[in-house]
Write an enzyme that holds these catalytic residues in place. Structure first.
Site, PDB file in Angstrom:
ATOM      1  N   HIS A  59       0.855  -1.186   0.000  1.00 57.15           N
ATOM      2  CA  HIS A  59       0.000   0.000   0.000  1.00 57.15           C
ATOM      3  C   HIS A  59       0.892   1.236   0.000  1.00 57.15           C
ATOM      4  O   HIS A  59       1.661   1.434   0.934  1.00 57.15           O
ATOM      5  CB  HIS A  59      -0.912  -0.003   1.228  1.00 57.15           C
ATOM      6  CG  HIS A  59      -1.805  -1.207   1.296  1.00 57.15           C
ATOM      7  ND1 HIS A  59      -3.062  -1.233   0.734  1.00 57.15           N
ATOM      8  CD2 HIS A  59      -1.601  -2.434   1.829  1.00 57.15           C
ATOM      9  CE1 HIS A  59      -3.603  -2.442   0.937  1.00 57.15           C
ATOM     10  NE2 HIS A  59      -2.736  -3.185   1.592  1.00 57.15           N
ATOM     11  N   ASP A 301       2.537  -6.846   2.281  1.00 60.11           N
ATOM     12  CA  ASP A 301       1.346  -6.135   2.766  1.00 60.11           C
ATOM     13  C   ASP A 301       1.762  -4.861   3.508  1.00 60.11           C
ATOM     14  O   ASP A 301       1.155  -4.478   4.513  1.00 60.11           O
ATOM     15  CB  ASP A 301       0.449  -7.020   3.640  1.00 60.11           C
ATOM     16  CG  ASP A 301      -0.984  -6.465   3.729  1.00 60.11           C
ATOM     17  OD1 ASP A 301      -1.264  -5.402   3.111  1.00 60.11           O
ATOM     18  OD2 ASP A 301      -1.825  -7.082   4.408  1.00 60.11           O
TER      19      ASP A 301
END
Lengths: 420, 308
Positions: A59, A301
């Site tokens: 992200h 992640d």
């Protein structure tokens, strides 16, 4: 710029081999060494030289959440962690559900970033789960997969349509497996959640959706990739599916094989993530799944959050941790140095295998390939210090951990992107 | 002997010796309370602030009484009338209170772990007056004080705790505390309201209320929030009362000298019928009196620790 890297132990995840040899880079690609004149010579004696790492799940928070991370800071952090290619999830604001945002991310990264960024488009408009996003137009603009990561595609019918449609454009759906009706909690459900008085999320919340997605993939005979798996039963379900020939692939993250739910004690928000950290038996099962090949890849992640979003009441704290700058060392320390798997095999889960899943010809050191490589010190331990993180956010549970596998240099596209 | 930590966050964090120290001190404070003049000077010159993010009658009032009896200057903040309404964070609020030379902050909060968060950020001692589903240590301490008074000891007692175990911080604090002190806790309640992993705690879970209560020395009811019915945890209040109430017949299964307890407030006719609530075995009002003594003891012990 022409670069010569000499005397390094070159690890090849494609050939699953290692040898001490020189590497030559010219015009951004690997070349053979005949008559090579170098601008810079790097002595890698005693170090490992490997293809640049590829992260299929991170992200970057831009656009919309630049106070947490942006493309410049995120790619800088990735480069320090040895990543030369990263695939970023679309849960930005606005959501990356159209070609314009895809192009914005790619251009920004090309102009100002420190590594290659491959956007992942949303499955549904606004990640709302009700209408397909413009997957075809986003594919044209350069996305490498679609995902509503952060939330599941709840309706099975929508998931089916998305898989069929994305497959037509050569893309696979990356599924965030979570049955929301069971997932109304803040940590793994079990004795620790009871002792802390926190609402739990049962393993079944993940496993039910893993089972559904496998069934759809088998029924449609269309590939699907399952994100950040964390439980033993999830791995069992994938293992059985693969045995039947279902085109399913999956990933886990370093925190699921290095930590367990005990890390939450003391209401430690740095150990709060989704899916949550699980009991020790699940952590063991994740390692077993990596060793036997059930788990295809390791993704970070990478989920940057502002300090104010972590230094609050546990239930209100955001999920997730930063991952770029610890991923390789955690995997090396826990999987390779512990003797569970070879470096070549572990490396494939960071290079060739994510390249395959994202449909990219990357992750090799063959002549003619983009010159993406890293040099790492595998011999000496180092203490990870979160103050030295180069990304904007410092939300990590690994501050003060003694690790092996420090990245000392990252080269991407023939340019030195990080040097310790 | 004194308390080890500057804060009282939960019974999980206390040793058996610390619990005994608090209970012994509370017994002394009880004598102060029954004297003609209730004034002592233990907290003279000390500043106590109650910070309540949730409603409370007994806990808040008894902490206030306890600080007043011992001569502290006390102030109260509730979430609804403070800058919390303007969106001030918990840490900022706590630091603000800390900056006003506060010695002890007594906090109730709807989130588990909230007192632990501020305890690590401020100089004042933090007393947990109930956090989410985690703990309510002073309630369990007053329960243990009450039991000890009637039974002479906690060691070897059978204590039945009945009701909504899942959401109850009272049940958790009692489970950790009583088990440390050598009592055996039996639990019963709707299976949908049993915390996960309970078999890995020292408690014995019974599927029927009768099995938990049989031959018990102590029977404790827990409050059930009637809103839980709407989230599907039990079908109706009358069905709950039929299977999980401490009825007169159920109470008869306990030892003849068993005491009946409830942390309050009680839903009469749900957790127990009024006849049981008011029965000679009920020590519910005594629990409230002991609540003041226990809170005096805790305030005294934390303050004397600070003085050193």
């Amino acid at each position: 710029m022409r670069i010569l890297i000499k005397n390094g132990l070159v690890i090849d995840p494609v050939k699953q081999s290692r040898e001490i040899r020189n590497i030559y880079i010219e015009n951004g690609i690997f070349v053979s060494g005949n008559g090579f004149v170098t601008d810079r010579e790097i002595d890698a004696e005693g170090k490992a030289v490997m293809p640049g790492l590829i992260d299929a799940h991170c992200h970057l928070r831009e656009p919309g959440f630049e106070y947490r991370e942006d493309i410049v800071s995120g790619t800088r952090s990735a480069a320090r962690g040895g990543f030369t290619t990263i695939a970023c999830m679309p849960n930005t604001s606005p959501v990356c559900d159209n070609a314009a945002i895809v192009e914005y991310i790619i251009h920004k990264a090309e102009e100002q970033g420190s590594c290659r960024v491959l956007p992942i488009g949303a499955v549904t408009k606004g990640q709302k789960g009700s209408e397909l996003a413009e997957i075809g137009l986003m594919a044209e603009a350069g996305i490498v997969a679609v995902s509503d990561d952060g939330r599941p595609v709840e309706q099975s019918d929508m998931m089916r349509k998305a898989m069929i449609y994305a497959n037509q454009f050569g893309l696979r759906v990356i599924s965030h497996c979570e049955d929301m009706s069971l997932a109304d909690g803040h940590m793994n459900e079990g004795i620790v959640s009871t002792e802390l008085g926190l609402k739990g999320i049962p393993a079944a919340a993940e496993e039910i959706m893993v089972a559904r997605d496998i069934i759809l993939s088998e029924y449609l005979n269309i590939p699907i990739h399952l994100a950040h798996l964390s439980t033993a039963r999830s791995i069992d379900l994938v293992r059985m599916a693969k045995d039947r020939g279902v085109p399913v692939t999956c990933e886990t993250c370093p925190h699921y094989f290095t930590l367990n739910e005990e890390a939450v004690r003391g209401f430690n928000t740095m150990a709060k993530m989704n899916p949550p950290l699980r009991p020790e038996s699940d952590r063991e099962a994740i390692i077993a799944g990596l060793v036997d090949g059930t788990i295809d890849i390791i993704a970070t992640d990478h989920a940057p959050h502002h300090a104010d979003e972590k230094e609050i009441e546990f239930a209100l704290a955001n999920n997730g941790i930063v991952g770029f700058e610890t991923a390789f060392a955690l995997a090396y320390t826990w999987l390779v140095r512990s003797g569970r798997m070879s470096l070549e095999k572990m490396l494939a889960k960071f290079t060739t295998d994510p390249a395959k899943i994202l449909g990219q010809k990357l992750g090799t050191i063959d002549s003619g390939s983009p010159a993406d490589l890293i040099i790492a010190d595998l011999e000496n331990s180092f203490v990870f210090d979160k103050k030295q993180i180069v990304g904007k956010a410092k939300n990590t549970p690994y501050d003060g951990f003694e690790l092996y596998g420090k990245i000392v240099m990252t080269v991407q596209g023939g340019k030195i992107r990080y040097e310790a | 002997m004194q308390l080890i930590s500057k804060d009282l966050l939960g019974l999980k964090e206390l040793s058996k010796e610390e619990i005994s120290l608090i209970l012994d001190t509370a017994d002394t404070m009880r004598l102060v309370l029954s004297a003609n003049s209730k004034k002592t000077s233990h907290l003279q010159g000390k500043s106590v602030v109650t910070l309540f993010y949730e409603n409370s009658t007994r806990t808040r009032l008894s902490f206030e009484m306890a600080s007043k009896f011992m001569g502290a200057s006390s102030a109260n903040i509730s979430a609804s009338g403070s800058s919390v309404k303007k969106g001030e964070s918990l840490i900022d609020t706590a630091r603000t209170i800390d900056s006003m030379a506060t010695d002890i902050v007594i906090m109730r909060h709807q989130q588990s772990g909230a007192p632990h968060l501020i305890a690590s950020k401020i100089n004042a001692s933090v007393i947990n007056a109930g956090d989410g589903m985690n703990e309510h240590p002073t309630q369990a301490l007053l329960d243990m004080m009450t039991i000890r008074k009637h039974k002479g000891t906690l060691e070897g007692l059978k204590v039945a705790i009945v009701g909504d175990l899942l959401h109850s911080r009272v049940a958790r604090s009692n489970l950790w505390g009583l088990s440390k002190m050598g009592a055996q806790v039996y639990l019963a309640g709707p299976a949908t309201m049993v915390p996960p992993g309970i078999e890995r705690t020292p408690a014995i879970l019974c599927s029927k209320v009768e099995d938990a209560v049989k031959d018990a020395d102590v029977v404790m009811g827990l409050r059930v929030q009637l809103e839980r019915q709407q989230s599907g945890l039990f079908p109706s209040v009358s069905e709950y009362a039929r299977f999980f109430s401490i009825s007169e017949d159920v109470l008869k299964m306990a030892k003849s000298d068993a005491i009946l307890m409830h942390p309050g407030p009680c839903n009469h006719g749900v957790e127990m019928p009024t006849a049981v609530y008011d029965s000679p075995q009920s020590v519910i009002n005594e629990q409230v009196s002991n609540g003041v003594a226990v809170r005096m003891a805790v305030l005294y012990l934390l303050t004397s620790r600070r003085n050193q």
